[in-house]
Write an enzyme that holds these catalytic residues in place. Sequence first.
Site, mmCIF file in Angstrom:
data_model
loop_
_atom_site.group_PDB
_atom_site.id
_atom_site.type_symbol
_atom_site.label_atom_id
_atom_site.label_comp_id
_atom_site.label_asym_id
_atom_site.label_seq_id
_atom_site.Cartn_x
_atom_site.Cartn_y
_atom_site.Cartn_z
ATOM 1 N N CYS A 173 0.795 -1.235 0.000
ATOM 2 C CA CYS A 173 0.000 0.000 0.000
ATOM 3 C C CYS A 173 0.830 1.289 0.000
ATOM 4 O O CYS A 173 1.397 1.641 -1.020
ATOM 5 C CB CYS A 173 -1.006 -0.035 1.143
ATOM 6 S SG CYS A 173 -2.407 1.047 0.839
ATOM 7 N N ARG A 230 -12.159 6.931 -1.277
ATOM 8 C CA ARG A 230 -11.280 5.809 -0.940
ATOM 9 C C ARG A 230 -11.854 4.517 -1.500
ATOM 10 O O ARG A 230 -13.067 4.351 -1.564
ATOM 11 C CB ARG A 230 -11.122 5.681 0.575
ATOM 12 C CG ARG A 230 -10.572 6.903 1.247
ATOM 13 C CD ARG A 230 -10.171 6.591 2.680
ATOM 14 N NE ARG A 230 -9.004 5.733 2.723
ATOM 15 C CZ ARG A 230 -7.763 6.160 2.547
ATOM 16 N NH1 ARG A 230 -7.518 7.434 2.319
ATOM 17 N NH2 ARG A 230 -6.746 5.314 2.597
ATOM 18 N N HIS A 261 -3.617 -5.452 2.143
ATOM 19 C CA HIS A 261 -3.231 -5.467 3.552
ATOM 20 C C HIS A 261 -3.786 -6.726 4.158
ATOM 21 O O HIS A 261 -4.263 -7.604 3.501
ATOM 22 C CB HIS A 261 -3.933 -4.340 4.308
ATOM 23 C CG HIS A 261 -3.449 -2.998 4.031
ATOM 24 N ND1 HIS A 261 -2.294 -2.508 4.574
ATOM 25 C CD2 HIS A 261 -3.973 -2.005 3.310
ATOM 26 C CE1 HIS A 261 -2.150 -1.259 4.183
ATOM 27 N NE2 HIS A 261 -3.146 -0.925 3.416
HETATM 28 N N1 GLN Z 1 -2.179 6.907 2.021
HETATM 29 C C1 GLN Z 1 -2.319 6.019 0.889
HETATM 30 C C2 GLN Z 1 -3.681 6.091 0.240
HETATM 31 O O1 GLN Z 1 -4.650 6.457 0.853
HETATM 32 C C3 GLN Z 1 -1.992 4.598 1.348
HETATM 33 C C4 GLN Z 1 -2.985 4.038 2.318
HETATM 34 C C5 GLN Z 1 -2.604 2.757 2.936
HETATM 35 O O2 GLN Z 1 -1.419 2.392 3.075
HETATM 36 N N2 GLN Z 1 -3.622 2.058 3.392
HETATM 37 O O3 GLN Z 1 -3.793 5.751 -0.924
#
Ligand code: GLN
Length: 253
Positions: free
Chosen positions: A94, A128, A195
Site C-alpha cells: 500500500c 477511498r 493489507h
Molecule cells: N495513504 C495512501 C492512500 O490512501 C496509502 C494508504 C494505505 O497504506 N492504506 O492511498
Amino acid sequence: MTTIRVGHLYPDYLNIYADRGNIAVLTRRAAWRGHELEVTSLGLGEAVVPGAHDLYYVGGGQDREQLLVAEDLLTKADALRAAVDQGAAMLAVCGGYQLLGRGYRGFHCEDMPGIGLLPLETVAGERRMIGDVLLECELEPGQRRTLAGFENHAGRTRLDPGGEPLGRVLAGFGNDGESGFEGCRTGRVIGTYLHGPLLPRNGWLADWLLAQALGHRLGTEDPPLLEPLADELEHRAHEVSAARARSRGGRYD
Ligand code: GLN
C-alpha cells in the site's frame, strides 16, 4: 539452517493494518523449514547496504506517515536498486508500494517523490477504495494462484505501458478501480495494495518470497524448493477472505 536476512523499512511509520503480521508469518514459515529469519529495522537515516539483506519489506501508511519517510527513502534509492539488481527480493504494501513508483500525489495534493523501482505513478482520488479483494496471479508460468486481502486506499495507481501487474482483479478495486489489475511485479520485487495482513491468508506468497530470499542468500540461480506445509488454517482463512471479496466486492467511501 540458513539465516534469511530481512530489512524492514520504516517499521515505526509504515505499519497500519498490522502489516507487521506479515513478518511474523515469514518468521514461522521459515522456522518450520529449519531456517531463521533475522529482521533488521531500516529507519530514518539508517543506511541500506546492498547485499546485506535477502528480502526487504515495507508496509502501508497514511499520507501523513508517507510524507515523513518519502525524502529519506530517496536517500536509500540507489542502494535499494543495487540490492534488487543483485537479486534481493522485496514486498511493499500500500503506502510503501506507492513510494516504490515514481511518486505519489496525496489527498491534499502533497507531491511525494518515489524511488522508481516499480514502473508506476499514483495520484489520490476523491473517494477511498475499501473492501476485500481477490486476485488471480501467475508469478511462475503455468502456476495460477489466488491472493485474498483487504484494500483501503485513495491512491489510484497507473502502471506504465508494459508494466507487469501482480494479478488480475477477480473482486474488488485493485490499482485504480478501472484497469482490472492489482499491484506490480518486477522480478523479485512485489508491490500491492493488499493489507490484511496479506501473508497469513496467502501462505503460497510467503513461500514464494522466502524461496526468492533463500535463492539470494545461497547465491543459487533458481530459488530452492520449500517443503510444503499442511496449511489447513491458512487455507480456511484464505477461503473466508475470498468469499467475502466475492460477495461484497469493493465499496467507495
Ligand atoms: N495513504 C495512501 C492512500 O490512501 C496509502 C494508504 C494505505 O497504506 N492504506 O492511498
